[in-house]
Write a protein that holds these residues in place. Structure first.
Motif, PDB file in Angstrom:
ATOM      1  N   LYS A   1       0.843  -1.196   0.000  1.00 27.15           N
ATOM      2  CA  LYS A   1       0.000   0.000   0.000  1.00 27.15           C
ATOM      3  C   LYS A   1       0.882   1.250   0.000  1.00 27.15           C
ATOM      4  O   LYS A   1       1.846   1.368   0.762  1.00 27.15           O
ATOM      5  N   GLY A   2       0.549   2.163  -0.925  1.00 30.71           N
ATOM      6  CA  GLY A   2       1.278   3.419  -1.025  1.00 30.71           C
ATOM      7  C   GLY A   2       2.544   3.356  -1.840  1.00 30.71           C
ATOM      8  O   GLY A   2       3.224   4.375  -2.008  1.00 30.71           O
ATOM      9  N   GLN A   3       2.884   2.178  -2.372  1.00 33.59           N
ATOM     10  CA  GLN A   3       4.142   2.037  -3.118  1.00 33.59           C
ATOM     11  C   GLN A   3       4.080   2.756  -4.458  1.00 33.59           C
ATOM     12  O   GLN A   3       5.084   3.313  -4.922  1.00 33.59           O
TER      13      GLN A   3
ATOM     14  N   ARG B   1       1.338   5.110  -7.368  1.00 31.17           N
ATOM     15  CA  ARG B   1       0.112   5.860  -7.578  1.00 31.17           C
ATOM     16  C   ARG B   1      -0.349   5.685  -9.016  1.00 31.17           C
ATOM     17  O   ARG B   1       0.442   5.359  -9.904  1.00 31.17           O
TER      18      ARG B   1
END
Length: 352
Positions: A36-38, A40
């Motif tokens: 998660k968040g790696q 966009r």
């Protein structure tokens, strides 16, 4: 030829229900589970397709060492289809900044009309396509490489061709559909008065122990091709005992035709022309069985949705009690084709 390592754009990031640390990235038709968040949406990345063999001699792949295997005397990791928290994950995406040798090529092409997706960087970072070992009964004395006058049987996956689903109203979107059988590639050809038998990568000499030659002789394929007198190659799958675990549960082995390649034109025949060749060869004494035919399908029925065509790939195989590997779509004129592999099949056979 499959492009194993490519620059892609992440089109969407989706949450995974009941998952706090991971999410799903969509890369064209592929879905990949990531931290998660790696990444966009809109980020460029390096995408590694399933069946890529990543060398552990490269420290950038060291985090995958827990899944190491030895293949052709090399240590590495084979990327497979997996399911994490109910989400299908196929392949691997890593930041473009981790690969300066790839980013350099991308920067050189900025502002040009070069399709970066079409560039395969696997050679630059020593990534290879994993292939299962050839069973002993299909190997043999090598005559040479697969002749250059024959196209190699290697269909592109629909996930790499999402644009095909975007024009459902086109007259070119009517395709024949056949079942993809899980066996080993076999080609029998006649060209310039000479005949031969090949696997996926090699042409073999005739020996008593080689199943490809034995079936070609048993089914009188070489004799019929010689009588027909055309420069063509019969391409198909050899299935049965001793091959890929024999998922169809056959006794013995058999050749199932899926294509006829016109050597003089260096092009595949469309369905009508192919059936004419099959009929002529059978009249000349050959025994020819084809892969199961599911009929003609308009791509419009899938409404432009990748999930719809992937669902269509699920179903029974030649043996109704067996889950099929997938399906192959061929435009009726023979000018375009692609495969749709069953995710259920990939998950079931992930560790074969």
């Amino acid at each position: 030829m499959r492009k194993l390592v490519t620059i892609r754009m992440i089109s969407e990031i989706r949450p995974i229900p009941n998952a706090d640390a991971i999410e799903c990235a969509c890369v064209e038709g592929w879905t990949v589970v990531i931290k998660k968040g790696q990444f966009r949406s809109g980020d460029l990345c390096v995408y590694f397709e399933i069946d890529s063999f990543l060398p552990l001699s490269d420290d950038r792949f060291g985090f995958l060492a827990g899944n190491r295997i030895t293949w052709e005397d090399k240590e590495g990791v084979r990327l497979r289809t997996v399911k994490l928290r109910g989400q299908i994950s196929q392949g691997l995406i890593l930041p473009l900044s981790d690969f300066p040798e790839i980013e350099k090529v991308r920067n050189q092409h900025q502002g040009s009309e070069v399709d970066l997706r079409g560039i395969d960087f696997s050679g630059d970072i020593h990534v290879e396509k994993w292939e299962a070992p050839v069973p002993a009964n299909l190997a043999g004395e090598i005559e040479g490489a697969l002749p250059s006058f024959i196209a190699k049987t290697d269909q592109e996956r629909i996930q790499n061709l999402p644009e095909i689903l975007e024009c459902p109203g086109s007259e070119d979107n009517l395709y024949e559909v056949t079942v993809k059988l899980d066996g080993s590639s076999m080609t029998v050809f006649h060209n310039g008065g000479k005949s031969g038998v090949c696997g996926r990568n090699w042409q073999y000499r005739e020996t008593a122990s080689n199943s490809l030659w034995r079936i070609a002789r048993r089914d009188r394929l070489l004799e019929a091709l010689e009588r027909l007198g055309r420069n063509i190659a019969l391409q198909g799958e050899i299935i049965g005992e001793g091959i890929q675990g024999n998922p169809e549960k056959l006794r013995g082995q058999e050749f199932r035709l899926f294509d006829v390649f016109d050597i003089d034109r260096y092009a595949y025949l469309g369905r009508t022309a192919r059936q004419e060749v099959v009929t002529a060869l059978m009249e000349a004494g050959a025994t020819i069985k084809e892969v199961p035919y599911l009929g003609e399908v308009s791509l419009g029925q899938f409404k432009g949705e990748m999930s719809e065509i992937l669902a269509f790939a699920e179903g029974p195989s030649l043996n109704p009690a067996t889950t099929r590997e997938g399906v192959v779509f061929k435009r009726l004129d023979g000018k375009q084709s692609f495969k749709v592999i069953s995710n259920r099949y990939l998950l079931k056979h992930a560790y074969r």
